[in-house]
Write an enzyme that holds these catalytic residues in place. Structure first.
Site, PDB file in Angstrom:
ATOM      1  N   GLY A  67     -30.071  33.839  -8.871  1.00  0.00           N
ATOM      2  CA  GLY A  67     -29.110  34.938  -8.704  1.00  0.00           C
ATOM      3  C   GLY A  67     -27.738  34.538  -9.194  1.00  0.00           C
ATOM      4  O   GLY A  67     -27.584  33.508  -9.843  1.00  0.00           O
ATOM      5  N   ASN A  68     -26.761  35.358  -8.869  1.00  0.00           N
ATOM      6  CA  ASN A  68     -25.380  35.024  -9.250  1.00  0.00           C
ATOM      7  C   ASN A  68     -24.426  35.489  -8.155  1.00  0.00           C
ATOM      8  O   ASN A  68     -24.848  36.074  -7.160  1.00  0.00           O
ATOM      9  CB  ASN A  68     -25.025  35.646 -10.603  1.00  0.00           C
ATOM     10  CG  ASN A  68     -25.104  37.155 -10.568  1.00  0.00           C
ATOM     11  OD1 ASN A  68     -24.302  37.816  -9.920  1.00  0.00           O
ATOM     12  ND2 ASN A  68     -26.109  37.708 -11.235  1.00  0.00           N
TER      13      ASN A  68
END
Ligand code: CTP
Length: 395
Positions: free
Chosen positions: A203-204
């Site tokens: 993810g980020n």
């Protein structure tokens, strides 16, 4: 500013207490005008104590002050929250049987309705026709939020979050133009997650704050907003239809579907460029003492480039975002050309910049035009600067 808070008889009346506090704590003078039925949910002393002003439901109190005319005439804003199907019908037809409906007829200031009711009542042709009538006359009728209703059912009909209604009201009071009225806008927000196995993902750090500010400001400027939200933990912006997604594939599907009828698409989401080439159906265990298996990656489709390539109308405006750490402008210019968008909002990222902060600063690159610098300020201001440029392009 003088605000009239109309409260009609729905269970969400208790949430209007929070809206009232947000107004009074920010220095507004609020006169609460509940309907008789609203007082069955929240009593008169609560409204009087929280507003510091007298509270009446009928036109027969303090008649010498002609309240049925004065309250509406003197208001800078009337907001009805919650607005029941009944009060929407009365307002649409100009009935004036109590103090609130009299106030709605005498007010010449902006009027905001925040409907809350069961899904069936909201979707009924009679309610929809009344909403259309009110909107045609210039009232702002927010779309209700989707979620848990009284009892066990869920669907569209929830009162939007009081803080979100408050933001819409502040925008209306600020007198900014409703220059996106009649426009359909799609905004993507948040960050996509790519599953490695049932418990892990790549993810980020995108919080979704900038995308949500874009959705909120577009709705306040009159647009019909679809917000495609990837893994965002923020309340739904009032007036936006929220589609929740997790992965890039889901985001792509939702954005391309909504883009078909849209005048503007803004890709504010941080989209994962890569995903694990295979997703394990069972949790990957650490092998005893051995080296971990490398994760092989596959490239995700570039949604922004796809949108740029296949505009559904020649006048559709496509806006991209770019987070850059080095050579911010040169990289941004190359990206604008590569992705074929009309505007590219370039953020410099680094410690304390862009991710998760309420403030932002940006350079907006314009296809065929000069770049526009947006100074550091709330993400709403950056959003407004983007919509100014979009509105100018829409003509
Ligand atoms: N974007 C997209 N689909 C992707 C990746 C990005 O639609 N698969 C969109 C983002 O929503 C954003 C813009 O493209 O509006 C810029 O994304 P960014 O990741 O910064 O650009 P890249 O092309 O991936 O360039 P680089 O990673 O080299 O900076």
């Amino acid at each position: 500013m003088k605000v009239v808070l109309g409260v009609s008889g729905g269970i969400a009346a208790y949430k209007a207490c929070e809206l009232l506090r947000l107004f009074t704590e920010s220095g507004h003078e609020v006169r609460v005008v509940p309907t008789r039925d609203a007082l069955r949910f929240v009593g008169e002393p609560t409204w009087a104590a929280l507003s510091g002003r007298p509270v009446a439901t009928e036109v027969w109190d303090d008649v010498h002050e002609v309240p049925h005319v004065r309250i509406g005439q003197g208001a800078d804003l009337v907001v009805v929250a919650p607005a029941t199907a009944d009060v929407l019908a009365k307002a649409a037809h100009g009935l004036a049987g109590d103090l609130l409906t009299n106030t709605l007829l005498t007010a010449r200031c902006p009027v905001v309705f925040a409907p809350a009711m069961h899904t069936e009542m909201w979707q009924h042709a009679a309610t929809q026709a009344n909403v259309a009538t009110l909107r045609e006359r210039g009232s702002i009728v927010l779309d209700p939020a989707v979620g848990r209703l009284t009892g066990s059912d869920t669907g569209p009909g929830r009162l939007p979050d009081p803080a979100e209604i408050f933001q819409v009201c502040l925008r209306v009071l600020s007198g900014r133009p409703r220059d996106l009225a009649g426009r359909k806008v799609v905004v993507s927000a948040g960050g996509t997650r790519e599953a490695i196995d049932p418990v892990r993902y790549i993810g980020n750090r995108s919080s979704g704050l900038q995308g949500y500010a874009l959705a909120r400001t577009a709705a306040a400027r009159g647009a019909e907003v679809t917000l495609v939200a990837a893994n965002v933990a923020l309340p739904d912006p009032a007036g936006a239809t929220v589609v929740r997604v997790e992965s890039t594939a889901e985001l792509r599907e939702a954005v391309l579907t909504a883009a078909g009828a849209a005048d503007v698409v803004v890709m504010a989401a941080a989209v994962a460029d890569f995903r694990p080439a295979t997703r394990s159906d069972s949790k990957i265990k650490k092998s005893d003492g051995g080296e971990p298996e490398p994760i092989r990656l596959a490239t995700n489709p570039d949604i922004l480039a796809e949108l740029g390539e296949r505009r559904t109308t020649p006048s559709q405006v496509i806006v991209g975002f770019a987070a850059e750490t080095d050579d911010v402008l040169a990289n941004g210019r190359a990206k604008l050309a590569r992705k074929g968008c009309d505007l590219l909002v370039v953020n410099q990222v680094g410690p304390g910049l862009a991710f998760g902060t309420p403030d932002n600063a940006a350079t907006v690159l314009v296809a065929g035009g000069e770049p526009v610098e947006v100074p550091r300020g709330p993400k709403e201001d950056v959003a407004d600067a983007v919509w100014d440029l979009v509105a100018a392009r829409l003509g």
